[in-house]
Design a protein around this motif. Structure first.
Motif, PDB file in Angstrom:
ATOM      1  N   LEU A 186      30.119  -7.221  -5.306  1.00 15.90           N
ATOM      2  CA  LEU A 186      30.168  -7.935  -6.573  1.00 15.90           C
ATOM      3  C   LEU A 186      30.118  -6.941  -7.731  1.00 15.90           C
ATOM      4  O   LEU A 186      29.777  -5.763  -7.566  1.00 15.90           O
ATOM      5  CB  LEU A 186      28.994  -8.910  -6.687  1.00 15.90           C
ATOM      6  N   VAL A 187      30.472  -7.427  -8.917  1.00 12.79           N
ATOM      7  CA  VAL A 187      30.418  -6.586 -10.107  1.00 12.79           C
ATOM      8  C   VAL A 187      29.067  -6.791 -10.787  1.00 12.79           C
ATOM      9  O   VAL A 187      28.698  -7.924 -11.123  1.00 12.79           O
ATOM     10  CB  VAL A 187      31.562  -6.921 -11.078  1.00 12.79           C
ATOM     11  N   ASP A 188      28.324  -5.702 -10.965  1.00  6.88           N
ATOM     12  CA  ASP A 188      27.052  -5.727 -11.683  1.00  6.88           C
ATOM     13  C   ASP A 188      27.147  -4.842 -12.918  1.00  6.88           C
ATOM     14  O   ASP A 188      27.963  -3.905 -12.974  1.00  6.88           O
ATOM     15  CB  ASP A 188      25.911  -5.231 -10.794  1.00  6.88           C
ATOM     16  N   CYS A 189      26.294  -5.126 -13.899  1.00  7.50           N
ATOM     17  CA  CYS A 189      26.272  -4.350 -15.133  1.00  7.50           C
ATOM     18  C   CYS A 189      24.820  -4.038 -15.484  1.00  7.50           C
ATOM     19  O   CYS A 189      23.919  -4.836 -15.213  1.00  7.50           O
ATOM     20  CB  CYS A 189      26.917  -5.113 -16.275  1.00  7.50           C
ATOM     21  N   THR A 190      24.618  -2.899 -16.092  1.00  4.04           N
ATOM     22  CA  THR A 190      23.253  -2.509 -16.470  1.00  4.04           C
ATOM     23  C   THR A 190      23.261  -1.777 -17.795  1.00  4.04           C
ATOM     24  O   THR A 190      24.250  -1.120 -18.147  1.00  4.04           O
ATOM     25  CB  THR A 190      22.621  -1.616 -15.382  1.00  4.04           C
ATOM     26  N   SER A 191      22.154  -1.939 -18.531  1.00  2.03           N
ATOM     27  CA  SER A 191      21.994  -1.270 -19.822  1.00  2.03           C
ATOM     28  C   SER A 191      20.560  -0.733 -19.888  1.00  2.03           C
ATOM     29  O   SER A 191      19.616  -1.460 -19.568  1.00  2.03           O
ATOM     30  CB  SER A 191      22.245  -2.251 -20.969  1.00  2.03           C
ATOM     31  N   PRO A 192      20.371   0.544 -20.274  1.00  3.97           N
ATOM     32  CA  PRO A 192      19.048   1.149 -20.202  1.00  3.97           C
ATOM     33  C   PRO A 192      18.130   0.733 -21.358  1.00  3.97           C
ATOM     34  O   PRO A 192      18.582   0.588 -22.504  1.00  3.97           O
ATOM     35  CB  PRO A 192      19.342   2.646 -20.269  1.00  3.97           C
TER      36      PRO A 192
ATOM     37  N   PHE B  41      27.281  -7.728 -25.557  1.00  8.65           N
ATOM     38  CA  PHE B  41      26.155  -8.535 -26.027  1.00  8.65           C
ATOM     39  C   PHE B  41      24.862  -8.062 -25.356  1.00  8.65           C
ATOM     40  O   PHE B  41      23.802  -7.952 -25.992  1.00  8.65           O
ATOM     41  CB  PHE B  41      26.424 -10.012 -25.726  1.00  8.65           C
ATOM     42  N   MET B  42      24.941  -7.746 -24.057  1.00  4.76           N
ATOM     43  CA  MET B  42      23.780  -7.228 -23.345  1.00  4.76           C
ATOM     44  C   MET B  42      23.299  -5.923 -23.976  1.00  4.76           C
ATOM     45  O   MET B  42      22.087  -5.669 -24.093  1.00  4.76           O
ATOM     46  CB  MET B  42      24.108  -7.000 -21.866  1.00  4.76           C
ATOM     47  N   GLY B  43      24.233  -5.083 -24.421  1.00  3.78           N
ATOM     48  CA  GLY B  43      23.848  -3.834 -25.067  1.00  3.78           C
ATOM     49  C   GLY B  43      23.071  -4.065 -26.360  1.00  3.78           C
ATOM     50  O   GLY B  43      22.104  -3.350 -26.651  1.00  3.78           O
ATOM     51  N   VAL B  44      23.477  -5.078 -27.126  1.00  2.00           N
ATOM     52  CA  VAL B  44      22.762  -5.404 -28.358  1.00  2.00           C
ATOM     53  C   VAL B  44      21.338  -5.890 -28.040  1.00  2.00           C
ATOM     54  O   VAL B  44      20.368  -5.489 -28.691  1.00  2.00           O
ATOM     55  CB  VAL B  44      23.536  -6.464 -29.158  1.00  2.00           C
ATOM     56  N   VAL B  45      21.248  -6.753 -27.023  1.00  4.32           N
ATOM     57  CA  VAL B  45      19.929  -7.270 -26.628  1.00  4.32           C
ATOM     58  C   VAL B  45      19.033  -6.127 -26.145  1.00  4.32           C
ATOM     59  O   VAL B  45      17.839  -6.047 -26.506  1.00  4.32           O
ATOM     60  CB  VAL B  45      20.081  -8.336 -25.527  1.00  4.32           C
ATOM     61  N   THR B  46      19.601  -5.228 -25.335  1.00  6.64           N
ATOM     62  CA  THR B  46      18.820  -4.110 -24.811  1.00  6.64           C
ATOM     63  C   THR B  46      18.335  -3.194 -25.926  1.00  6.64           C
ATOM     64  O   THR B  46      17.196  -2.714 -25.908  1.00  6.64           O
ATOM     65  CB  THR B  46      19.659  -3.304 -23.801  1.00  6.64           C
ATOM     66  N   LYS B  47      19.223  -2.957 -26.911  1.00  6.37           N
ATOM     67  CA  LYS B  47      18.824  -2.114 -28.044  1.00  6.37           C
ATOM     68  C   LYS B  47      17.667  -2.750 -28.812  1.00  6.37           C
ATOM     69  O   LYS B  47      16.729  -2.064 -29.237  1.00  6.37           O
ATOM     70  CB  LYS B  47      20.026  -1.890 -28.967  1.00  6.37           C
ATOM     71  N   THR B  48      17.736  -4.074 -28.960  1.00  8.03           N
ATOM     72  CA  THR B  48      16.654  -4.787 -29.657  1.00  8.03           C
ATOM     73  C   THR B  48      15.340  -4.660 -28.888  1.00  8.03           C
ATOM     74  O   THR B  48      14.275  -4.414 -29.477  1.00  8.03           O
ATOM     75  CB  THR B  48      17.024  -6.269 -29.813  1.00  8.03           C
ATOM     76  N   ILE B  49      15.399  -4.812 -27.561  1.00  9.27           N
ATOM     77  CA  ILE B  49      14.188  -4.668 -26.736  1.00  9.27           C
ATOM     78  C   ILE B  49      13.633  -3.254 -26.853  1.00  9.27           C
ATOM     79  O   ILE B  49      12.421  -3.045 -26.974  1.00  9.27           O
ATOM     80  CB  ILE B  49      14.490  -5.018 -25.268  1.00  9.27           C
ATOM     81  N   SER B  50      14.507  -2.260 -26.815  1.00  7.82           N
ATOM     82  CA  SER B  50      14.068  -0.866 -26.933  1.00  7.82           C
ATOM     83  C   SER B  50      13.374  -0.613 -28.262  1.00  7.82           C
ATOM     84  O   SER B  50      12.362   0.087 -28.332  1.00  7.82           O
ATOM     85  CB  SER B  50      15.269   0.075 -26.781  1.00  7.82           C
ATOM     86  N   GLU B  51      13.924  -1.180 -29.335  1.00  8.58           N
ATOM     87  CA  GLU B  51      13.311  -0.982 -30.657  1.00  8.58           C
ATOM     88  C   GLU B  51      11.948  -1.680 -30.742  1.00  8.58           C
ATOM     89  O   GLU B  51      10.996  -1.135 -31.328  1.00  8.58           O
ATOM     90  CB  GLU B  51      14.250  -1.499 -31.744  1.00  8.58           C
ATOM     91  N   LEU B  52      11.861  -2.898 -30.165  1.00 11.51           N
ATOM     92  CA  LEU B  52      10.564  -3.583 -30.131  1.00 11.51           C
ATOM     93  C   LEU B  52       9.518  -2.741 -29.386  1.00 11.51           C
ATOM     94  O   LEU B  52       8.377  -2.593 -29.837  1.00 11.51           O
ATOM     95  CB  LEU B  52      10.703  -4.944 -29.444  1.00 11.51           C
TER      96      LEU B  52
END
Length: 572
Positions: free
Chosen positions: A92-98, A160-171
């Motif tokens: 399957l295709v998976d995606c990840t953002s650090p 969109f996942m990248g934007v969410v991840t960036k927000t979590i990282s900043e928090l």
């Protein structure tokens, strides 16, 4: 930044899972968060049945899934951006953002479990066989339900996942900075206090110390951290005290002990230490402790003991010698005296009696505070004690033409008490009454036997020096004594304070303060040592004006001899 920093220490897990749930509702794909090694650390949202029921249903399948997620997390952390890849298990295709905080990869946001094109049946069967799936028909039916998403659509979701991840990282980063600043501020405070503060981990090693503890031990903090606390305990007694206090902390949550510590120069340090459990869930510490170096206090206590010894021997003995000399001179055995000489000798006798009483009061207060006050009790008639005190005070009262009136009752007033201390109580109270009474005034003394339930105790002892809730209310006989003067009285609201050490009274119209404030403090502790009560009722108006009727000092002593013996654990 600490490499062991955990995501949920910086962002609340519930809040993160709300973000995951919202992301899944909007995009329709699966989402979850994994640790840097690829292990899930959050709830898994919208997982496909293929992944949950088949791919991770065998040990081989789990191992491949973790390897796949670890690969994705590692690749995204290396390039510091979102990555899409084909999973190692089902294809399957998976995606990840650090999620990166302070240049450290602490977690990864995962989404996907989708396909761009269907997987043929032969390839799917090979995937199932590789991980030991027996129900290949179920595996193929679950594979058919995996969403098919175009490259363009998945790219939009991953952006969109990248934007969410960036927000979590900043928090997480903001929380880390705030927490770090708070810890620094707390450490600045901890390092400024004069008492030593340490934390001890679950293995008994010291994990944190403040500057005061390092100074006490005579070394640097970095040389203490990591050492076992027990290495600073010089003897078996201190080690046993340390073990006992830890046991007390485990049972009660806190504990105290007096122990000895050994500094780097082998200097023995006397310390008082208070332990508490470290209740921080994420803390590696098991206990926190506040340690006070008692070495200087011990030296002062020794000096205090030496001073008391000096007062009891080096000071009391000369006073007694002066008293004897004055008595000898006053007797006329050494020759006749003139009127002026007799007056001077009487003044000297009065002064030495006051000085002797002051020394004895101080001594008894000190003994009481250190648990060393011992009463020499015997059966006494309180009438004899009062008569003796009146006899000793008549000469002093006569100088002011004050009349002391005592009409004892015919029946005996038997108490169990210390003769000398009860006499000093009466002398102190009579001395105060004489000092504050006007010339030509009258001091009235009454003594009587009462039942506990026959006296309005709260009214009589309105200035009670003890706990008013413990005043007697019946079932016990008491000897009640009252000494009333015609002085200016006690200021309103000051009735209890006059029984404290070094507090002296000043009533309305009084021109000066008298005494050093030990007499009434002694009376209080001596009466309470006899299981009695003491108080004062002042006849001063609410507006502070004195009506000339002075004050009435009361004290009550248990008169039921059987009860007295029982309270002492004796058979009567």
């Amino acid at each position: 930044m600490d490499r062991d920093c955990k995501l949920f220490e910086l962002v609340e897990k519930r809040r993160l899972e709300e973000i995951l749930h919202g992301f899944t509702e909007i995009t329709g794909v699966s989402s979850f968060i994994v640790s840097p090694n690829g292990r899930p650390i959050s709830e898994e949202f919208n997982w496909s049945r293929l992944c949950s029921d088949y791919c991770r249903s065998t040990e081989a399948g789990k191992r491949l899934c973790y390897q796949s997620d670890h690969y994705g997390a590692e690749m995204s952390a290396r390039f510091k951006k979102r990555v899409c890849y084909t999973c190692l298990n089902a294809g399957l295709v998976d995606c990840t953002s650090p999620i990166i905080v302070g240049n450290y990869h602490i977690a990864s946001f995962m989404c996907g479990q989708v396909l761009h094109h269907p997987i043929d049946e032969t390839t799917a069967n090979d995937h199932a066989a590789k991980i030991g799936i027996k129900d290949t028909d179920g595996y193929l039916r679950a594979l058919e339900r995996v969403p098919i998403i175009s490259h363009e659509r998945l790219d939009a979701i991953v952006d969109f996942m990248g934007v969410v991840t960036k927000t979590i990282s900043e928090l997480a980063w903001n929380k880390y900075l705030s927490s770090k600043q708070s810890r620094r501020h707390m450490m600045r405070i901890v390092n400024r206090v004069s008492d030593g503060i340490i934390s001890i981990d679950k293995q008994g090693r010291i994990s944190m110390v403040n500057n005061a503890f390092a100074r006490t031990m005579g070394t640097r903090k970095d040389q203490i951290i990591g050492q076992y606390f027990s290495t600073y305990l010089p003897n078996d007694a201190s080690l046993e005290a340390f073990r006992n206090v830890l046991l007390q902390v485990e049972n009660e949550g806190h504990g105290r002990a007096s122990i000895s510590l050994t500094g780097v120069d082998d200097r023995e340090i006397q310390a008082h230490i208070s332990f508490d459990k470290d209740r921080q869930e994420r803390s590696n510490s098991a206990y926190v402790a506040v340690l006070r170096d008692m070495s200087e206090e011990k030296k002062l206590e020794t000096l205090k003991e030496e001073l008391i010894g000096m007062m009891t021997h080096d000071l009391q003995n000369p006073i007694v010698s002066i008293q004897k000399a004055m008595q000898l001179l006053g007797s006329g055995e050494l020759g006749p005296l003139g009127a002026a000489q007799e007056k001077l000798i009487k003044l000297s006798e009065k002064t030495t009696r006051q000085l002797s009483s002051m020394v004895m009061d101080y001594m008894d207060i000190y003994r009481h505070e250190n648990g060393k006050l011992r009463l020499r009790k015997e059966l006494l008639d309180i009438r004899d004690i009062v008569r003796e005190s009146v006899k000793q005070m008549e000469l002093i009262a006569g100088e002011k033409e004050i009349v002391i009136h005592y009409d004892p009752p015919p029946e005996e007033l038997t108490v169990m008490g210390d003769r000398l201390r009860l006499l000093r109580i009466c002398l102190n109270l009579l001395g105060n009454a004489t000092n504050f009474s006007p010339e030509g005034g009258t001091i009235t003394i009454t003594t009587r036997s009462v039942a506990g339930g026959d006296v309005p105790w709260h009214e009589v002892f309105q200035g009670s020096a003890g706990n008013r809730r413990h005043l007697p209310d019946g079932g016990q006989s008491y000897m009640l004594a009252e000494i009333t003067d015609q002085g200016p009285g006690i200021e309103k609201g000051f009735e209890r304070a006059i029984f404290d050490k070094f507090v002296t009274g000043k009533g309305p119209g009084a021109s000066h303060r008298r005494g050093v404030g030990l007499g009434l403090a002694f009376c209080k502790l001596a009466i309470e040592a006899h299981h009695g009560f003491i108080g004062v009722k002042s006849h001063v108006a609410d507006n502070g004006a004195s009506n000339g009727s002075g004050s009435s000092f009361y004290f009550a002593l248990p008169a039921d001899v059987k009860v007295i013996f029982d309270s002492m654990g004796m058979v009567f």
